[in-house]
Design an enzyme around this catalytic site. Structure first.
Site, PDB file in Angstrom:
ATOM      1  N   GLU A  95       1.591   5.691   0.962  1.00 59.27           N
ATOM      2  CA  GLU A  95       1.087   6.584   2.201  1.00 59.27           C
ATOM      3  C   GLU A  95       1.046   8.297   1.169  1.00 59.27           C
ATOM      4  OE1 GLU A  95       0.908   5.884   6.295  1.00 59.27           O
ATOM      5  OE2 GLU A  95       1.583   8.079   6.656  1.00 59.27           O
ATOM      6  N   PHE A 123      14.010  13.391  12.188  1.00 56.78           N
ATOM      7  CA  PHE A 123      11.941  12.638  12.045  1.00 56.78           C
ATOM      8  C   PHE A 123      12.512  11.463  13.071  1.00 56.78           C
ATOM      9  CE2 PHE A 123       8.607  10.916  10.210  1.00 56.78           C
ATOM     10  CZ  PHE A 123       7.475  11.573  10.645  1.00 56.78           C
ATOM     11  N   SER A 128       0.451  -0.818  -0.201  1.00 58.51           N
ATOM     12  CA  SER A 128       0.009  -0.235  -0.307  1.00 58.51           C
ATOM     13  C   SER A 128       0.939   1.563   0.340  1.00 58.51           C
ATOM     14  CB  SER A 128      -0.963  -0.304   1.184  1.00 58.51           C
ATOM     15  OG  SER A 128      -0.388  -0.284   2.335  1.00 58.51           O
ATOM     16  N   ASP A 144      -0.721  13.048  16.862  1.00 61.31           N
ATOM     17  CA  ASP A 144       0.356  13.704  18.111  1.00 61.31           C
ATOM     18  C   ASP A 144      -0.676  14.766  18.765  1.00 61.31           C
ATOM     19  OD1 ASP A 144       2.585  12.129  16.997  1.00 61.31           O
ATOM     20  OD2 ASP A 144       2.959  13.396  15.453  1.00 61.31           O
ATOM     21  N   HIS A 173       3.953  -1.732   3.903  1.00 62.52           N
ATOM     22  CA  HIS A 173       3.024  -0.441   3.551  1.00 62.52           C
ATOM     23  C   HIS A 173       4.282   0.499   3.588  1.00 62.52           C
ATOM     24  CE1 HIS A 173       0.219   2.872   4.224  1.00 62.52           C
ATOM     25  NE2 HIS A 173       0.914   3.666   5.141  1.00 62.52           N
TER      26      HIS A 173
HETATM   27  P1  FAD Z   1      -2.164   5.548  20.274  1.00 66.04           P
HETATM   28  O1  FAD Z   1      -2.119   3.915  19.997  1.00 66.04           O
HETATM   29  O2  FAD Z   1      -3.562   5.539  21.086  1.00 66.04           O
HETATM   30  O3  FAD Z   1      -0.561   5.534  21.411  1.00 66.04           O
HETATM   31  C1  FAD Z   1       0.370   5.556  20.862  1.00 66.04           C
HETATM   32  C2  FAD Z   1       1.202   4.498  21.857  1.00 66.04           C
HETATM   33  O4  FAD Z   1       1.373   5.328  22.643  1.00 66.04           O
HETATM   34  C3  FAD Z   1       0.712   3.462  22.453  1.00 66.04           C
HETATM   35  O5  FAD Z   1       1.418   2.478  21.762  1.00 66.04           O
HETATM   36  C4  FAD Z   1       0.440   3.184  23.382  1.00 66.04           C
HETATM   37  O6  FAD Z   1       1.310   2.704  25.041  1.00 66.04           O
HETATM   38  C5  FAD Z   1       1.392   4.993  23.916  1.00 66.04           C
HETATM   39  N1  FAD Z   1       0.471   6.200  24.855  1.00 66.04           N
HETATM   40  C6  FAD Z   1      -0.202   6.565  24.625  1.00 66.04           C
HETATM   41  N2  FAD Z   1      -1.031   7.734  25.899  1.00 66.04           N
HETATM   42  C7  FAD Z   1      -0.358   6.919  26.331  1.00 66.04           C
HETATM   43  C8  FAD Z   1      -0.001   8.017  28.247  1.00 66.04           C
HETATM   44  N3  FAD Z   1      -1.228   8.371  27.942  1.00 66.04           N
HETATM   45  N4  FAD Z   1       0.925   6.990  28.460  1.00 66.04           N
HETATM   46  C9  FAD Z   1       1.313   6.544  27.611  1.00 66.04           C
HETATM   47  N5  FAD Z   1       1.508   5.653  27.311  1.00 66.04           N
HETATM   48  C10 FAD Z   1       0.757   6.387  26.234  1.00 66.04           C
HETATM   49  N6  FAD Z   1       0.027  11.320  12.574  1.00 66.04           N
HETATM   50  C11 FAD Z   1      -0.975  12.243  12.137  1.00 66.04           C
HETATM   51  O7  FAD Z   1      -1.655  13.376  13.272  1.00 66.04           O
HETATM   52  N7  FAD Z   1      -2.549  12.416  11.458  1.00 66.04           N
HETATM   53  C12 FAD Z   1      -1.828  10.579  10.871  1.00 66.04           C
HETATM   54  O8  FAD Z   1      -2.202  10.688   9.999  1.00 66.04           O
HETATM   55  C13 FAD Z   1      -0.985   9.844  11.076  1.00 66.04           C
HETATM   56  N8  FAD Z   1      -1.077   8.200  10.841  1.00 66.04           N
HETATM   57  C14 FAD Z   1       0.162   7.645  11.092  1.00 66.04           C
HETATM   58  C15 FAD Z   1      -0.241   6.469  10.380  1.00 66.04           C
HETATM   59  C16 FAD Z   1       0.895   5.774  10.758  1.00 66.04           C
HETATM   60  C17 FAD Z   1       1.327   4.631  10.201  1.00 66.04           C
HETATM   61  C18 FAD Z   1       1.533   5.177  12.481  1.00 66.04           C
HETATM   62  C19 FAD Z   1       3.017   4.617  12.771  1.00 66.04           C
HETATM   63  C20 FAD Z   1       1.439   7.346  12.774  1.00 66.04           C
HETATM   64  C21 FAD Z   1       0.762   7.357  11.764  1.00 66.04           C
HETATM   65  N9  FAD Z   1       0.612   9.368  13.109  1.00 66.04           N
HETATM   66  C22 FAD Z   1      -0.223   9.578  12.495  1.00 66.04           C
HETATM   67  C23 FAD Z   1       1.017   9.173  14.016  1.00 66.04           C
HETATM   68  C24 FAD Z   1       0.323   8.912  15.175  1.00 66.04           C
HETATM   69  O9  FAD Z   1      -0.642  10.035  15.434  1.00 66.04           O
HETATM   70  C25 FAD Z   1       1.329   9.333  16.467  1.00 66.04           C
HETATM   71  O10 FAD Z   1       2.329   8.434  16.586  1.00 66.04           O
HETATM   72  C26 FAD Z   1       0.754   9.829  17.428  1.00 66.04           C
HETATM   73  O11 FAD Z   1       1.114  10.161  19.159  1.00 66.04           O
HETATM   74  C27 FAD Z   1      -0.211   8.247  18.519  1.00 66.04           C
HETATM   75  O12 FAD Z   1      -0.848   8.171  17.308  1.00 66.04           O
HETATM   76  P2  FAD Z   1      -1.587   6.257  17.918  1.00 66.04           P
HETATM   77  O13 FAD Z   1      -2.773   5.837  17.099  1.00 66.04           O
HETATM   78  O14 FAD Z   1      -0.021   5.564  17.436  1.00 66.04           O
HETATM   79  O15 FAD Z   1      -1.744   6.139  19.145  1.00 66.04           O
END
Ligand code: FAD
Length: 304
Positions: free
Chosen positions: A19, A221, A17, A111, A271
């Site tokens: 991105e 990054f 895929s 983030d 990906h």
């Molecule tokens: P989650 O899955 O909710 O958490 C990620 C990790 O952080 C978890 O494993 C958890 O253990 C830890 N964690 C979370 N909260 C806490 C806490 N309070 N205390 C302790 N540990 C904690 N960002 C964007 O803005 N837009 C995008 O389109 C985007 N696409 C992405 C695509 C991919 C494939 C990846 C890998 C990342 C992407 N990101 C994107 C980045 C992502 O939003 C960030 O990494 C963000 O900080 C975490 O989002 P998540 O959904 O992984 O979080």
């Protein structure tokens, strides 16, 4: 040697895929749509468009996804984050994406609004993390839901175990695929996958592959994302700062070698982070012996 038969076997065709990110200017839009045009014939399994990163809002992602679905044959997924929004606001956004034909979301927390490295504050009345967002999406419809995974753990995770716990919560709530943060050391991925499987997680964990456009920028990054840059990359790119052509050739070889090694370890889905540029992605796939398929452009309107 197959490290994981649920992730696919070497005999299976390689699937990938792409991105993209939504453009922020007319020049960037030209670049994106040229890239989409160039990469369409490589017949990706699906493409995805990032959401909200770098201070952008919903609209650029929505219009990019709308056009991909309306004008290309590409199965198109939209990323979605829950940062800075109430549940109701997220639901409105989901309805807008559904209305343009989105059936597949990459569901993310996002983030922190203060930028990477600052503490994350969930919106009062919003989803606190990606696991909650996945559960919310499940209630809204029969969407395909992918999520993130971090072979070197997310920088906010205290340890690898709590990181995998979060992935498990996302899967338990309905995620059917995880796309990983980029990494360059396949041994790290292999160990991660073993821990993920030991935790009872059986969904495909799809390696995120970052063909390296610029090693110096990537290092900056990567340090924010918690991804390590192995020393061998410095050696491969040494002396090429002023030689863009040679640098691009090395980058495509490095990415293809990484994929080939993962294929040998039993992985069949990848990906690719395109950074909205086609040349490096096409050369990487070409180095793997793949060729564009020149398939018919008819049949636009596909959504992943
Ligand atoms: P989650 O899955 O909710 O958490 C990620 C990790 O952080 C978890 O494993 C958890 O253990 C830890 N964690 C979370 N909260 C806490 C806490 N309070 N205390 C302790 N540990 C904690 N960002 C964007 O803005 N837009 C995008 O389109 C985007 N696409 C992405 C695509 C991919 C494939 C990846 C890998 C990342 C992407 N990101 C994107 C980045 C992502 O939003 C960030 O990494 C963000 O900080 C975490 O989002 P998540 O959904 O992984 O979080």
């Amino acid at each position: 040697m197959a490290i994981d038969d649920r992730n696919g076997k070497t005999a299976e065709p390689l699937r990938y895929s792409f991105e993209f990110f939504p453009p922020k200017s007319e020049d960037m839009a030209d670049q994106l749509w040229k890239t989409v045009d160039d990469l369409t014939d490589w017949a990706p399994d699906f493409v995805s468009v990032t959401y909200g990163a770098g201070g952008t809002t919903r609209e650029p992602t929505l219009s990019t996804v709308r056009r991909l679905i309306a004008e290309t044959p590409l199965r198109t997924a939209s990323h979605l984050t829950c940062v800075g929004a109430t549940k109701e606001e997220v639901h409105q956004v989901v309805e807008q994406f559904r209305a343009v034909g989105v059936k597949h979301f990459v569901a993310l927390r996002g983030d922190p609004q203060g930028g990477m490295g600052t503490p994350y504050q969930p919106h009062p009345g919003g989803y606190a993390n990606a696991a909650e967002l996945v559960a919310g999406l499940r209630e809204l419809g029969d969407f395909e839901i992918s999520v993130s995974a971090y072979p070197e753990k997310h920088p906010e995770s205290p340890d690898a175990t709590s990181d995998i716990d979060m992935l498990k919560r996302k899967v338990d709530n309905g995620a059917c695929r995880a796309l990983t943060q980029f990494f360059f050391d396949n041994d790290i991925f292999e160990r991660y996958l073993e821990r993920v499987r030991a935790a009872g997680i059986s969904i495909p964990i799809v390696p995120g592959i970052m063909p390296i456009q610029n090693l110096t920028q990537l290092k900056r990054f990567a340090s924010m994302c918690g991804a390590s840059i192995p020393g061998f990359l410095d050696e491969r790119f040494a002396g090429l700062d002023e030689q863009p052509q040679a640098r691009a050739e090395v980058a495509a070889v490095v990415a293809a070698e990484q994929i080939e090694d993962l294929v040998r370890r039993g992985i069949s889905d990848f990906h690719l982070y395109t950074m909205n540029r086609s040349a490096l992605v096409a050369s990487t796939l070409g180095n793997l012996g793949l060729r564009p398929q020149n398939r018919s452009r008819e049949g636009a309107g596909a959504a992943a």
